[in-house]
Design an enzyme around this catalytic site. Structure first.
Site, PDB file in Angstrom:
ATOM      1  N   ARG A 171       0.511  -1.461   0.082  1.00  0.00           N
ATOM      2  CA  ARG A 171      -0.189   0.251  -0.098  1.00  0.00           C
ATOM      3  C   ARG A 171       0.978   1.652  -0.191  1.00  0.00           C
ATOM      4  O   ARG A 171       0.460   2.698  -0.656  1.00  0.00           O
ATOM      5  CB  ARG A 171      -0.912   0.082   0.911  1.00  0.00           C
ATOM      6  CG  ARG A 171      -1.996  -1.454   0.978  1.00  0.00           C
ATOM      7  CD  ARG A 171      -2.814  -0.825   1.929  1.00  0.00           C
ATOM      8  NE  ARG A 171      -3.711  -2.031   1.965  1.00  0.00           N
ATOM      9  CZ  ARG A 171      -5.110  -2.608   2.631  1.00  0.00           C
ATOM     10  NH1 ARG A 171      -5.743  -1.784   3.785  1.00  0.00           N
ATOM     11  NH2 ARG A 171      -5.807  -2.893   2.468  1.00  0.00           N
ATOM     12  N   ASP A 175     -12.916  12.693  10.627  1.00  0.00           N
ATOM     13  CA  ASP A 175     -11.762  11.249   9.942  1.00  0.00           C
ATOM     14  C   ASP A 175     -10.131  11.629  10.261  1.00  0.00           C
ATOM     15  O   ASP A 175     -10.235  12.968  10.239  1.00  0.00           O
ATOM     16  CB  ASP A 175     -12.083  10.728   9.106  1.00  0.00           C
ATOM     17  CG  ASP A 175     -12.004   8.787   8.672  1.00  0.00           C
ATOM     18  OD1 ASP A 175     -12.482   7.959   9.165  1.00  0.00           O
ATOM     19  OD2 ASP A 175     -10.772   9.161   8.651  1.00  0.00           O
TER      20      ASP A 175
END
Length: 293
Positions: free
Chosen positions: A52, A162
């Site tokens: 990733r 977030d």
């Protein structure tokens, strides 16, 4: 000794298709992510982290993981959100775990509105809101309840936070592929979403009324919180699955500090507060109510 073992840990191995994450860099990243995000990365996560983060190296035009670690050392906050977004999985949907929203609509919101409509404020926090589906679902249910109980003038807001910049950008835009509305009824689709046209025919935009109810802000749950509360309910679903036991305990205690007696905390379907905090009673499927002192 194998050929791979003799190679520099930071130089790309052709078979891996990019830079290789060496032991020193992985250990640094494990410590950094735990300290900054509370996420515990086991050894079995090495390949996932490498795969990733290679994309971030490309985006930042960095040669190897050592350069990426150096970037984090120089300015931890600059890349923190992107790092957290890369190593976690933001799975969300409109009306996910619908029993939570049924409880809000059928029981909690009517009670709160009745208590507060002559002067008061109603606050719900979506902690770990990802790309916005959860807070906008909350906004739909809240808007419908306010209308049903003739309380459109009530001071009612939803805070959505977030750590991921990419997720927050999507939430702020409020634009979603039509296929994302699978859990939304036809009636709600017609009322709360605007269908795109032309090149955007397969997309929808949330109704401006929902935007009015939702404030979207960046926040690291492990750092200082600017808000003082109190909140009537906190949704923290599918977030603490990434945390170890001590981090969960600290987070649940902080949530308890922002909820009044009788306030509600909603967790994800695979999460539990069992043995982690004695300030709450389990009253339903992953629904917790703060106890009286």
């Amino acid at each position: 000794m194998s050929m791979a073992a003799t190679m520099d840990n930071n130089v790309g191995v052709a078979a891996m298709g990019g830079p290789t994450l060496g032991n020193a860099e992985f250990e640094f990243l494990r410590a950094f992510v735990y300290e900054q995000c509370g996420i515990s990365l086991g050894e079995h996560k090495r390949q996932l982290v490498q795969g990733r983060l290679v994309r971030r190296l490309r985006a930042l035009k960095l040669r190897d993981f050592q350069a990426y670690c150096d970037l984090l050392r120089r300015d931890p906050q600059q890349e923190l959100g992107e790092l957290a977004s890369a190593i976690s999985t933001n799975v969300t949907a409109f009306f996910r775990e619908s029993h939570h929203f049924d409880l809000l609509a059928d029981e909690l919101l009517p009670r709160w509105i009745n208590e507060k409509k002559n002067g008061g404020r109603l606050r719900i926090w979506s902690a770990g809101c990802a790309t916005g589906e959860e807070p906008y679902t909350l906004a739909m249910v809240l808007a419908e309840a306010l209308e049903k109980h003739n309380a459109n003038g009530l001071d009612a807001k939803i805070l959505a936070t977030d750590l991921s910049p990419q997720a927050l950008e999507t939430a702020r835009k409020g634009v979603y592929a039509l296929e994302r509305l699978e859990g939304v009824s036809v009636e709600r689709r017609r009322r709360w979403f605007l269908r795109g046209e032309g090149d955007y025919a397969d997309y929808v935009c949330v109704n401006p009324r929902l935007r009015e109810l939702v404030s979207i802000l960046p926040l690291n749950l492990l750092h200082d919180w600017p808000m003082q509360g109190p909140f009537d309910a906190i949704f923290c679903r599918n977030v603490v699955i990434y945390f170890d036991k001590p981090t969960k305990q600290r987070l649940f205690q902080r949530y308890a500090g922002l909820l009044p007696e009788g306030g509600y905390l909603f967790l994800g379907h695979s999460e539990s507060m069992y043995g982690l905090n004695d300030s709450f009673d389990l009253i339903g499927r992953t629904v917790y109510r703060k106890r009286s002192a």
